[in-house]
Design an enzyme around this catalytic site. Sequence first.
Site, PDB file in Angstrom:
ATOM      1  N   GLU A 186       2.120   1.635  -3.366  1.00 24.59           N
ATOM      2  CA  GLU A 186       1.035   2.111  -4.232  1.00 24.59           C
ATOM      3  C   GLU A 186       0.863   3.618  -4.118  1.00 24.59           C
ATOM      4  O   GLU A 186       0.581   4.297  -5.112  1.00 24.59           O
ATOM      5  CB  GLU A 186      -0.261   1.391  -3.837  1.00 24.59           C
ATOM      6  CG  GLU A 186      -1.421   1.633  -4.779  1.00 24.59           C
ATOM      7  CD  GLU A 186      -2.647   0.817  -4.376  1.00 24.59           C
ATOM      8  OE1 GLU A 186      -2.657  -0.403  -4.589  1.00 24.59           O
ATOM      9  OE2 GLU A 186      -3.589   1.413  -3.794  1.00 24.59           O
ATOM     10  N   ARG A 191       0.838  -1.213   0.000  1.00 27.04           N
ATOM     11  CA  ARG A 191       0.000   0.000   0.000  1.00 27.04           C
ATOM     12  C   ARG A 191       0.867   1.256   0.000  1.00 27.04           C
ATOM     13  O   ARG A 191       0.525   2.259  -0.644  1.00 27.04           O
ATOM     14  CB  ARG A 191      -0.929   0.021   1.223  1.00 27.04           C
ATOM     15  CG  ARG A 191      -2.008  -1.046   1.256  1.00 27.04           C
ATOM     16  CD  ARG A 191      -2.883  -1.122   0.042  1.00 27.04           C
ATOM     17  NE  ARG A 191      -3.828  -2.228   0.136  1.00 27.04           N
ATOM     18  CZ  ARG A 191      -3.563  -3.500  -0.194  1.00 27.04           C
ATOM     19  NH1 ARG A 191      -2.385  -3.853  -0.675  1.00 27.04           N
ATOM     20  NH2 ARG A 191      -4.504  -4.427  -0.072  1.00 27.04           N
ATOM     21  N   SER A 206      14.976  14.905   1.201  1.00 29.42           N
ATOM     22  CA  SER A 206      16.021  13.942   1.555  1.00 29.42           C
ATOM     23  C   SER A 206      15.430  12.732   2.262  1.00 29.42           C
ATOM     24  O   SER A 206      14.539  12.850   3.098  1.00 29.42           O
ATOM     25  CB  SER A 206      17.049  14.596   2.472  1.00 29.42           C
ATOM     26  OG  SER A 206      18.047  13.661   2.825  1.00 29.42           O
TER      27      SER A 206
END
Lengths: 147, 147, 147, 147, 147, 147, 147, 147, 147, 147
Positions: D91, D88, D114
């Site tokens: 995703e 997830r 960063s």
Amino acid sequence: MDKHLMRETILEAKRQKGVSWESLGKATGMSPVFICSACLGENSMELEQAKALAGALDLGDDIASILTEYPNKGQRAAEMITDPLVYRLNEVVMVYGETLKEVIQEKFGDGIMSAIDFTMDVDKQEDPKGDRVILTLNGKFLPYKRW
Amino acid sequence: MDKHLMRETILEAKRQKGVSWESLGKATGMSPVFICSACLGENSMELEQAKALAGALDLGDDIASILTEYPNKGQRAAEMITDPLVYRLNEVVMVYGETLKEVIQEKFGDGIMSAIDFTMDVDKQEDPKGDRVILTLNGKFLPYKRW
Amino acid sequence: MDKHLMRETILEAKRQKGVSWESLGKATGMSPVFICSACLGENSMELEQAKALAGALDLGDDIASILTEYPNKGQRAAEMITDPLVYRLNEVVMVYGETLKEVIQEKFGDGIMSAIDFTMDVDKQEDPKGDRVILTLNGKFLPYKRW
Amino acid sequence: MDKHLMRETILEAKRQKGVSWESLGKATGMSPVFICSACLGENSMELEQAKALAGALDLGDDIASILTEYPNKGQRAAEMITDPLVYRLNEVVMVYGETLKEVIQEKFGDGIMSAIDFTMDVDKQEDPKGDRVILTLNGKFLPYKRW
Amino acid sequence: MDKHLMRETILEAKRQKGVSWESLGKATGMSPVFICSACLGENSMELEQAKALAGALDLGDDIASILTEYPNKGQRAAEMITDPLVYRLNEVVMVYGETLKEVIQEKFGDGIMSAIDFTMDVDKQEDPKGDRVILTLNGKFLPYKRW
Amino acid sequence: MDKHLMRETILEAKRQKGVSWESLGKATGMSPVFICSACLGENSMELEQAKALAGALDLGDDIASILTEYPNKGQRAAEMITDPLVYRLNEVVMVYGETLKEVIQEKFGDGIMSAIDFTMDVDKQEDPKGDRVILTLNGKFLPYKRW
Amino acid sequence: MDKHLMRETILEAKRQKGVSWESLGKATGMSPVFICSACLGENSMELEQAKALAGALDLGDDIASILTEYPNKGQRAAEMITDPLVYRLNEVVMVYGETLKEVIQEKFGDGIMSAIDFTMDVDKQEDPKGDRVILTLNGKFLPYKRW
Amino acid sequence: MDKHLMRETILEAKRQKGVSWESLGKATGMSPVFICSACLGENSMELEQAKALAGALDLGDDIASILTEYPNKGQRAAEMITDPLVYRLNEVVMVYGETLKEVIQEKFGDGIMSAIDFTMDVDKQEDPKGDRVILTLNGKFLPYKRW
Amino acid sequence: MDKHLMRETILEAKRQKGVSWESLGKATGMSPVFICSACLGENSMELEQAKALAGALDLGDDIASILTEYPNKGQRAAEMITDPLVYRLNEVVMVYGETLKEVIQEKFGDGIMSAIDFTMDVDKQEDPKGDRVILTLNGKFLPYKRW
Amino acid sequence: MDKHLMRETILEAKRQKGVSWESLGKATGMSPVFICSACLGENSMELEQAKALAGALDLGDDIASILTEYPNKGQRAAEMITDPLVYRLNEVVMVYGETLKEVIQEKFGDGIMSAIDFTMDVDKQEDPKGDRVILTLNGKFLPYKRW
């Protein structure tokens, strides 16, 4: 006219007429899932089925004719796999693949569930805690041949 | 004791006792699919569930304890994908993925079928032309949040 | 008109008018992150949201209409992954993925953070040693179903 | 003694003592996320930090010493990516990567967030409709050098 | 006008005028490496830099404007990797990557060499046994944050 | 005794004696980068070099002998590429690969920088805004043969 | 005892007894191709088949028992694909895949040749210009279901 | 005129005339499999063969000429592999590849079945339980040279 | 005019004139292999070479000019690898790669055969049992630098 | 005893006796390239060849026996491809693959160079500017069958 142009033409006609896969299914006596897959270019229809569908969308015989051609299947698999709706189905196979192998083999013996002699339905189960999607996959069991 | 040893121990005990996932389901009140996935190391159980299962297999609390741990899921996906039974499920996603997206969205709106708030059943439909495998996937519909 | 042309039209209109995602957010009452993702073709809007956005950019109803369509998500993932800004986010998942699994599961139990019932914000924290980017991901916890 | 054995030793000691990443954080004054990542072998600690952590787990100086070594990072990325919790997060990067690039650049100019001068927190937001996971990523903005 | 057209326009103008990256560097006070990377579409320039460069090539403000936009970086990585000149650089990372990690960490502690706060030069060292290419990479050391 | 055991033996001896690649370089008159790469198993030494190095670590002739064998190079490339320090070098090739091709060819003609007739140094440039890593790659230019 | 040990045991017994797949086929009334695939761990046998085969090799019931278990198929596909004999078969699919689709569909309609209800034979056709390998694949045609 | 246009032209002419690969084979004295592969752009014909085929389709000498050119083979392999008909053939190689190596080598010695000095036929075996596809692959055995 | 159009123009001119790479080699004093690789866009020529070649094909200075530009090499590698002729060469590297490393290093020491200071010839050896292709690769040995 | 142990045993015996592939070739009348490939496990020998080789290394009949077994070829291809010596050969195929197809087809017609009826030699050409590696590949031309 090829499958790609057929697809675009059908999706545009469907949008213009404001009809759903569901209503196209009722109008033609076919499953909405099957109709949609044929219109997207992943299945072929019998000629009468194709004519009924083209008729329901006020499209001509050229569309019906292309609907009966045998497509190359899975052409959009790579494009769809990043989509969360499709990935979740893939995830089910990743997480439960071995489980399904165990349980299907226990019930049926050594073999597979056909993806060719196969139908699928999508239903909506209303639920106050959130509606549920019910997918029913129905495939013939094919036992391995021993020779 | 880790998930891998747990898996081997349970599969060996199941073989020795000659019990099925089906009968384990009846004995413990859980779904055979869920039990099998937990025993293969792809799901975790509640402690009482785990104790019931270990008991049904005459295994000890260490097995029950490992059954409650949260697994890394999908660990055997690459190994299983070459198997024809598992590949056919994957093929269904490749061929019908976009179709399911179209049909689910038409019925429910923009969102997905959850693979977490999710259950699955395997049934056998007897048929003189060849028995059929019926897979029922039942997942909560989750609408996309717009914010 | 499709999502690709919509995207180009909106980005060009935004450039011509010299407005920012931030100001579009203020003008329409939506999150800049959400607006941007919908305009890039990765989310869909409610019709009223879409009309408000199109209005803010002096674009017409065709743009609003396409904004409400359900997109295929993740279409540009392969192209973006070589970009250092995007790769850094991916690196966070590579380096901290298992850590987040440990810490989220400790706090919530076995389950996941939803990427669907999900919002995200980007903030700027001024700092004399160099300003900092603050990303806040907010997703519903979904416990695994045991059945 | 190497990072792999260190990891197994720490996870076993943590299990035996029944302590959480949260309580280890309180006991040592470090972030639970950072502690967890170092114990899993993805970050290194200062010697005093390492001694404090080893002490909190009743482990010896050899563990503290290995905790200060500089690890190869991302070693378990391929294994974790099939897990739904980790996927997830991936995703989110696939779907929102380009959006984040647009929004961060609008606020900060050409550069990146960063992943080295970086901290992360996990919080629980209680909610009657389902608790929510709040991930806060905090990274220094680094502008591209032009030379 | 987009980055792709900008790139073609600049390369054509450079060819027509018969100028080198070296001479463009001298004419504008920037590094030839930086100029070239911006013209190929992998870096952005400050507006004054962009105007100076466009001027040196007798190109207009539209080119200067596109040069200031923030590009998606690494877009041609897959295409270039088969080229022997580029592969040799990749080979250096494959063969010496772990060595550089050891040696940089020994000198600086746990952290990385920034590829953002970063400059690079290409020099020619004449040598009777064959001239040598001298690449100098200069990046800020960024220590890992412990929190 | 093989390259893998040699590597472990040398790294352990180095840790026990508390010496650095830098000091080993001074003691043996070789470059720290070259020594490190040979000890990790990515380069071979002349016999006298190998004996000097083994001597400096109080290791025997079997280690010296293995150091002279010709290794398979790049064996750890896949493992190292997830590490941020190594990825940044790879990113430089992804982002600047075509630029370096343009600039090197402008200076030298059609050909490559050798990665075989090649040396590399790592230096530290102190800087109040943050020390800088200076990597110097020095490779013979090899012109393409036309025949 | 698992499929891997079974395989090694059978191959060793076959080597010791100096029998061929051909002679095992004659002794047991099964196809040499089927026997070989089951012994390598890619097919399962009926119990009587398994006992006959184990008997022909003077092996015990434990081997017969494992031969009846349902294997994960395709486990050695990645290892075998570099072998020239196996690659040539793969090349036939790469070069003639679309042709076979055209010709099979012309003869049978939209559907596939089953790889489950499937047998295969290997024959030798003697030829003064060089003997020829004759592979005969025999699979049931499965028409696509339209629903 | 290139292989791609030739392919489209031939497929269109074949559709217009309503002829089959089978009847083209009878009309020209070639195998339908070979004709089809040449028309799809995967094989080349002798000039007389090409003229005969072009004549049978009422196409001109330009088509015949392109049919004699030597194609790049396997160009559509990646596109076809998702199609179930083609995948089943690939699955046969995955599942039976090592078996075929065992059985062919037992019969012929160390070597391969040629995919160049090779012919293939597709036949239909009528069967009340479902017609069967018979593929016959016929390739010269090539023994490995020992030198 | 770019390398792609140059390639098409040259191949068309060569076809029209009915000349071979062999005869172009004789007409211009260059190797047919080198000429062909330059015309396909994988090598660059000296200006005089390019003019001679363009002249032999009755093509103009624009073609000669593009022939002298430095190409990106290996651009068609992915497309060619499915072709059996090219795959066989790749197979030689797969099967004999380690052997060549052993034998070259035994003869020359630690180093490589250059693919830059490199020539290649293709000869035909007539043989009553079937003509043979003789490929001669001739590359400078480059010893690894130790520093 | 399997191919892997055979390989280790032979390489160790060769090291102990201090013999070269070259001298083994002279002692046994086989090509050093062929001997080396068989000893590494990529080719099989005739029994007499195998006995001669085992004898030359003072090894027993078990080694000779395993040398005659038919190996899976290409097993180390993935490991070797990162090595610069092997990659250069691969690069030749990437850069010159299409060229070789053009030139071989011009000389021989449509077909391939066999990698089975194939021999290869490695020679050293002394040269004051640097010795040269001469690889000679000699494979039977196989014309495509048209049927």
